[in-house]
Scaffold this motif. Sequence first.
Motif, PDB file in Angstrom:
ATOM      1  N   ALA A   8      16.879  -9.058 -59.655  1.00 48.37           N
ATOM      2  CA  ALA A   8      17.792  -8.036 -60.157  1.00 48.37           C
ATOM      3  C   ALA A   8      17.251  -6.676 -61.329  1.00 48.37           C
ATOM      4  N   THR A   9      16.249  -6.246 -60.985  1.00 51.79           N
ATOM      5  CA  THR A   9      15.880  -5.148 -61.938  1.00 51.79           C
ATOM      6  C   THR A   9      15.663  -4.161 -61.235  1.00 51.79           C
ATOM      7  N   ALA A  10      14.611  -4.496 -59.745  1.00 53.48           N
ATOM      8  CA  ALA A  10      15.121  -3.666 -58.716  1.00 53.48           C
ATOM      9  C   ALA A  10      15.938  -2.866 -58.411  1.00 53.48           C
ATOM     10  N   LYS A  11      17.288  -3.623 -58.334  1.00 53.58           N
ATOM     11  CA  LYS A  11      18.847  -3.063 -58.420  1.00 53.58           C
ATOM     12  C   LYS A  11      18.949  -2.157 -59.356  1.00 53.58           C
ATOM     13  N   ARG A  12      18.806  -2.600 -60.318  1.00 56.10           N
ATOM     14  CA  ARG A  12      19.483  -1.792 -61.698  1.00 56.10           C
ATOM     15  C   ARG A  12      18.620  -0.719 -61.991  1.00 56.10           C
ATOM     16  N   ILE A  13      17.212  -0.573 -61.603  1.00 50.20           N
ATOM     17  CA  ILE A  13      16.297   0.589 -61.413  1.00 50.20           C
ATOM     18  C   ILE A  13      16.702   1.720 -60.187  1.00 50.20           C
ATOM     19  N   ALA A  14      17.373   1.159 -59.414  1.00 48.04           N
ATOM     20  CA  ALA A  14      17.818   2.543 -58.060  1.00 48.04           C
ATOM     21  C   ALA A  14      19.020   2.791 -58.421  1.00 48.04           C
ATOM     22  N   ARG A  15      20.084   1.700 -59.486  1.00 53.18           N
ATOM     23  CA  ARG A  15      21.987   2.045 -59.811  1.00 53.18           C
ATOM     24  C   ARG A  15      22.082   3.091 -60.663  1.00 53.18           C
ATOM     25  N   SER A  16      19.985   3.027 -61.933  1.00 55.59           N
ATOM     26  CA  SER A  16      20.076   3.991 -62.809  1.00 55.59           C
ATOM     27  C   SER A  16      19.995   5.217 -62.360  1.00 55.59           C
ATOM     28  N   LEU A  17      18.680   5.767 -61.605  1.00 57.05           N
ATOM     29  CA  LEU A  17      18.758   6.930 -61.126  1.00 57.05           C
ATOM     30  C   LEU A  17      20.104   7.473 -60.298  1.00 57.05           C
ATOM     31  N   ALA A  18      20.435   6.662 -59.775  1.00 54.60           N
ATOM     32  CA  ALA A  18      21.654   7.103 -58.985  1.00 54.60           C
ATOM     33  C   ALA A  18      23.204   7.723 -59.904  1.00 54.60           C
ATOM     34  N   THR A  19      23.595   7.274 -60.497  1.00 56.17           N
ATOM     35  CA  THR A  19      24.187   7.419 -62.357  1.00 56.17           C
ATOM     36  C   THR A  19      23.127   8.505 -62.836  1.00 56.17           C
ATOM     37  N   LEU A  20      22.122   8.483 -63.092  1.00 59.03           N
ATOM     38  CA  LEU A  20      21.457   9.645 -63.540  1.00 59.03           C
ATOM     39  C   LEU A  20      21.601  11.131 -62.785  1.00 59.03           C
ATOM     40  N   ALA A  21      21.547  10.386 -61.531  1.00 52.83           N
ATOM     41  CA  ALA A  21      21.255  11.809 -61.506  1.00 52.83           C
ATOM     42  C   ALA A  21      22.450  12.974 -60.626  1.00 52.83           C
ATOM     43  N   ALA A  22      23.691  11.634 -61.112  1.00 55.26           N
ATOM     44  CA  ALA A  22      25.320  12.767 -61.390  1.00 55.26           C
ATOM     45  C   ALA A  22      25.587  12.863 -62.776  1.00 55.26           C
ATOM     46  N   GLU A  23      24.854  13.164 -63.413  1.00 54.66           N
ATOM     47  CA  GLU A  23      25.209  13.294 -64.850  1.00 54.66           C
ATOM     48  C   GLU A  23      24.695  15.131 -64.681  1.00 54.66           C
ATOM     49  N   PRO A  24      25.207  16.205 -65.246  1.00 54.11           N
ATOM     50  CA  PRO A  24      24.922  17.456 -65.495  1.00 54.11           C
ATOM     51  C   PRO A  24      23.943  17.544 -66.055  1.00 54.11           C
ATOM     52  N   LEU A  25      23.107  16.754 -67.749  1.00 53.37           N
ATOM     53  CA  LEU A  25      22.510  17.306 -68.062  1.00 53.37           C
ATOM     54  C   LEU A  25      20.874  16.948 -67.656  1.00 53.37           C
ATOM     55  N   VAL A  26      20.890  16.201 -66.872  1.00 56.77           N
ATOM     56  CA  VAL A  26      19.480  15.023 -66.622  1.00 56.77           C
ATOM     57  C   VAL A  26      19.671  15.225 -64.921  1.00 56.77           C
ATOM     58  N   ARG A  39      21.821   5.374 -54.193  1.00 59.44           N
ATOM     59  CA  ARG A  39      23.187   4.850 -53.832  1.00 59.44           C
ATOM     60  C   ARG A  39      23.103   4.434 -52.812  1.00 59.44           C
ATOM     61  N   ARG A  40      22.659   4.318 -51.713  1.00 57.14           N
ATOM     62  CA  ARG A  40      22.473   3.737 -49.853  1.00 57.14           C
ATOM     63  C   ARG A  40      22.177   2.177 -50.567  1.00 57.14           C
ATOM     64  N   LEU A  41      20.880   2.452 -51.622  1.00 57.90           N
ATOM     65  CA  LEU A  41      19.951   1.013 -51.408  1.00 57.90           C
ATOM     66  C   LEU A  41      20.881   0.181 -52.816  1.00 57.90           C
ATOM     67  N   ALA A  42      21.629   0.403 -53.400  1.00 50.70           N
ATOM     68  CA  ALA A  42      21.795  -0.189 -54.409  1.00 50.70           C
ATOM     69  C   ALA A  42      22.919   0.875 -54.933  1.00 50.70           C
ATOM     70  N   PRO A  43      24.114  -0.071 -54.230  1.00 49.06           N
ATOM     71  CA  PRO A  43      25.644   0.509 -54.541  1.00 49.06           C
ATOM     72  C   PRO A  43      25.805   0.208 -55.756  1.00 49.06           C
ATOM     73  N   HIS A 132      16.108  -7.410 -48.552  1.00 50.69           N
ATOM     74  CA  HIS A 132      17.787  -6.965 -48.644  1.00 50.69           C
ATOM     75  C   HIS A 132      17.162  -5.876 -48.904  1.00 50.69           C
ATOM     76  N   LYS A 133      15.832  -5.021 -48.737  1.00 53.75           N
ATOM     77  CA  LYS A 133      16.361  -3.312 -49.096  1.00 53.75           C
ATOM     78  C   LYS A 133      15.879  -3.245 -47.769  1.00 53.75           C
ATOM     79  N   LEU A 134      15.238  -3.912 -46.371  1.00 51.64           N
ATOM     80  CA  LEU A 134      15.817  -2.739 -45.110  1.00 51.64           C
ATOM     81  C   LEU A 134      17.042  -3.166 -44.550  1.00 51.64           C
TER      82      LEU A 134
END
Length: 305
Positions: A8-26, A39-43, A132-134
Motif C-alpha cells: 500500500a505504501t508503494a502505491k501511495r508513493i506513486a500516486r503522490s508523485l503523479a499528484t505533485l507533478a500536476a501542481e504548478p509550483l512543484v 499514473r499508469r502504475l497507480a491510478p 501488480h506492477k507488471l
Amino acid sequence: MRAEQPSATAKRIARSLATLAAEPLVGQLVPASAAELSRRLAPRSLFGGALFGARLRRPLRQVLERLTIPGINLHYALRKRYLEETARAALHQGFRQVVICGAGFDTLALRLHPSFPTVQFIEIDHPATQRHKLARLAVNSSTPLQRESNLHFLPLDLTTRDFASQLAGAAGYRAGLRTLFIAEGLLMYLAPGEVDALFQFVRGPAIAAGAGSRFAFTFMEPRAGDRRLAFRGSTRAVDWWLRLRGEPFKWAIGREQLPDYLAARSFFVRELATSTTLRQRYLREPHLSRLSLAEGEHICVADHV
Ligand SMILES: C[S@@+](CC[C@H](N)C(=O)[O-])C[C@H]1O[C@@H](n2cnc3c(N)ncnc32)[C@H](O)[C@@H]1O
C-alpha cells in the motif's frame, strides 16, 4: 507486508508523485516521464482524488498531509530526484549493473534502461507488489512499455534469507559487474536481522566484483524525544494506517551510529543527505523555500571498502 497484496505504501508513493507533478509550483520537480508512468502504475482511487477536479486536488492533498505527515509528498519527490542523480552519476562512473531492492512502483529502471543498453537493470520486489506492477505495465497497450532486454524483474521476499543465491541465478544478473544497489523506502519495513542480511547480500556480489560496488539506501532516524519510528510531525493515525496495511516501521538508526554500523559490514559513508541537504539542493529558489518538507528519513550512499 500482507502476503498476497501489493504494498500500500508503494502505491501511495506513486500516486503522490503523479499528484505533485500536476501542481504548478512543484510539478517541475517530478520528471514528466516519471509522472506519466506513476499514473499508469497507480491510478487514483475514488477517495484518493479521482472524484475531485484538478483544482480541488491540491487543497485536498494539503489537508491530508496536515492530518498525516506534513511535507511527505515533496519528500518522496526529492528523495527520488536525489537517488536518480546518484544512479546517473554511478553509471557515468562506470557502474554496469543497477539492482533496485523493494522497487515498488518506482520508475527509475523503467526510464533509464533504454538509454543505458550496456547496463543491466534488475528490480527486486515482494512477489505480490511486483506482480501488480507488471500487470499494470501490460495494460494500456496504446502506449506499450518500452522494455529492452537489459531490464529484469525478480520476485523475491527479502525476508526469506536465500536471496543471495536467488539473485545469483536470476535472469540478467551478472556476477562481477560493478553494481549499484538501491533500497529506497525499504529498510524501515525490515526487522534488524533482515537489514543485516540485506547488507550481507549486497556485500556478497560486491566482494565478488572486487570493483567497489555501491549501496544507496534511505533510513529512518529515531525521533529525539520519544524514540518513535516515525517522520517528525507524523500523527499516530499514520502508525495505525501502516499497521493496518501490514507495513509498520521496524528499523531505524541514528546518523551518529551509521558510520560504525556500516564499517562493521565493510561499507563507508560516501554521501549522507538529510532534509536540509534536499532543501538546499532543490528548494533554493524563494518561491520554493517556504514549502513544507518531511523530516526523519535520510539518504545514505555507501561504498564497499
Ligand atoms: C514504501 S515502498 C517503497 C517503494 C519504492 N522503493 C519507492 O520508494 O517508491 C516499500 C517497498 O518495499 C517492498 N517490500 C517490503 N517488504 C519486502 C520484503 N520482505 N521483500 C521484498 N520487498 C519488500 C514493498 O513491496 C514495496 O515495494
